[in-house]
Design an enzyme around this catalytic site. Structure first.
Site, short mmCIF file in Angstrom:
data_model
loop_
_atom_site.label_atom_id
_atom_site.label_comp_id
_atom_site.label_asym_id
_atom_site.label_seq_id
_atom_site.Cartn_x
_atom_site.Cartn_y
_atom_site.Cartn_z
N TRP A 101 0.83 -1.21 0.00
CA TRP A 101 0.00 0.00 0.00
C TRP A 101 0.86 1.25 0.00
CZ3 TRP A 101 -4.23 -0.51 -2.23
CH2 TRP A 101 -4.99 -1.68 -2.09
N ASP A 171 -2.16 6.56 6.18
CA ASP A 171 -3.17 5.68 5.60
C ASP A 171 -3.53 4.66 6.68
OD1 ASP A 171 -4.70 3.81 4.32
OD2 ASP A 171 -3.31 3.47 2.65
N LYS A 195 -12.68 -1.96 5.67
CA LYS A 195 -11.92 -2.86 6.52
C LYS A 195 -12.51 -2.86 7.93
CE LYS A 195 -9.16 -3.06 2.93
NZ LYS A 195 -8.19 -2.11 2.49
C1 LIG Z 1 -7.62 -1.56 1.23
C2 LIG Z 1 -6.56 -0.55 1.38
C3 LIG Z 1 -6.40 0.49 0.46
C4 LIG Z 1 -7.26 0.63 -0.76
O1 LIG Z 1 -8.55 1.00 -0.44
P1 LIG Z 1 -9.64 1.34 -1.57
O2 LIG Z 1 -10.76 1.84 -0.74
O3 LIG Z 1 -9.93 0.05 -2.29
O4 LIG Z 1 -9.07 2.36 -2.47
C5 LIG Z 1 -5.39 1.41 0.69
N1 LIG Z 1 -4.59 1.32 1.75
C6 LIG Z 1 -4.71 0.33 2.66
C7 LIG Z 1 -3.78 0.28 3.82
C8 LIG Z 1 -5.70 -0.64 2.50
O5 LIG Z 1 -5.83 -1.62 3.40
#
Ligand SMILES: *Cc1c(COP(=O)(O)O)cnc(C)c1O
Length: 360
Positions: A101, A171, A195
């Site tokens: 990521w 993030d 998540k």
């Molecule tokens: C799932 C995830 C993403 C991507 O998320 P989207 O909503 O599909 O764009 C980005 N960063 C992390 C850490 C993730 O777990």
């Protein structure tokens, strides 16, 4: 048989929350309407959104000089919105590379900015968080971005980088509201909802007020945090049902002792599973160094990868679903977000222990 869903995302939601949503599905609080059918500008939905925001503010103790935005486009759109909004005339941003990521965030930022990689876990195949005293930070960076939990690699920060005045951007897609944090240490926090917060389609951004309002005039309207902040996330139609569901999840957390209690439960769940993996005499292996192991996503491999198919097949028959690892790393991954009960992890531990005995 009870089903336990270990998907990395979209992921398990609290059973109680799903039941409440079912009860309210056709007629929300006597309104005669489903939340899905409501005008986003009507008093009912405005109330739902305001309560969701206020409950999240309470859970995370978000200071008043931060905006909470309910956006769309997922965490991926934030990979672009962050440089577009936070460069503020500067030419470079700092990024930490701890895995898949981080790499995606870095690749997108490079379209808008110079990117200085302050530290990278690549040389160790992303099994740890690089030690802070090795980081090469740029004192003129517009901000420093890191991924607080690498959902695929299972590497999580258990500490907050000290950036000395440079806005810290995180993030937190896969570990937001899983533990207590000090929001005031951050310039911006973002998280896709699917998540740990609710259904897919919603992305939450928590941003310090002084960091917004600096985009260049050519920036698309929808990519300017200020537009969303000034319009209380209702510049256009927001993802109303996702906001409602997130609100129910926040209420569920509040009823169950908030983040202090959730964090303790998450520590217990993670310890239980890592201990079982480590006690398997090498039948299972988690490659991540112990101090940086994620409480949310637990990747592990079987010593004999030819047993992977049998493992997954048997897990399915025990009601343990979605354990297949990410295609980029293989093996298994158990995502044990807030909504995964301790009993789910215990059932998984019993299963993997039994499977190892059978095949060891
Ligand atoms: C799932 C995830 C993403 C991507 O998320 P989207 O909503 O599909 O764009 C980005 N960063 C992390 C850490 C993730 O777990």
């Amino acid at each position: 048989m009870t089903i336990y869903n270990f998907s990395a995302g979209p992921a398990v939601l609290p059973h109680e929350v799903l039941q409440q949503a079912r009860e309210e599905l056709l007629d929300w609080h006597g309104s005669g309407m489903s939340v899905m059918e409501m005008s986003h500008r009507g008093k009912e939905f405005m109330g739902i959104a305001a309560a969701a925001e206020s409950d999240l503010r309470g859970l995370l103790a978000i200071p008043t000089n931060y905006k909470v935005l309910f956006l769309q486009g997922g965490a991926h759109l934030q990979f672009a919105m962050i440089p577009l909004n936070l460069l503020r005339g500067k030419s470079s941003a700092d990024y930490v590379n701890t895995g898949e990521w981080s790499k995606k965030a870095i690749a997108e930022a490079k379209k808008f900015s110079n990117v200085n990689i302050v530290a990278s876990g690549a040389d160790k195949n992303f099994i740890n968080v690089p030690a802070f005293d090795t980081w090469q930070c740029d004192p003129n960076a517009a901000y420093l971005h890191y991924t607080s939990n690498e959902t695929i690699g299972g590497v999580e920060f258990n500490w907050v980088p000290e950036t000395g005045g440079i806005p810290l951007v995180a993030d937190m897609s896969s570990n937001i509201i899983s533990r207590q944090i000090d929001v005031s240490k951050y310039g911006l926090i973002y998280a896709g909802a699917q998540k740990n917060i609710g259904p897919a389609g919603l992305c939450i951004v928590i941003v310090r007020e002084d960091l917004i309002g600096h985009v260049s005039p050519s920036t698309p309207t929808m990519l300017d945090y200020k537009i969303h902040a000034d319009n209380e996330s209702m510049y256009n139609t927001p993802p109303t049902y996702g906001i409602y569901m997130a609100g129910l999840v926040f209420q569920w957390l509040k009823r169950n002792g908030g983040l202090a209690q959730m964090e303790q439960t998450n520590i217990s769940k993670a310890n239980l599973l890592y201990q079982a993996i480590d006690a398997s005499n090498g039948f299972y292996n988690c490659p991540v160094v112990k101090s940086d192991r994620s409480r949310m996503n637990v990747p592990f491999t079987l010593k004999d990868a030819s047993l992977d198919g049998e493992f997954l097949k048997q897990a399915d028959t025990h009601g343990l679903l979605q354990l297949k690892g990410h295609r980029s790393v293989g093996g298994m991954r158990a995502s044990i977000y807030n909504a995964m009960p301790l009993e789910g992890v215990q059932t998984l531990v019993d299963f993997i222990t039994h499977f190892a005995k059978q095949h060891g």
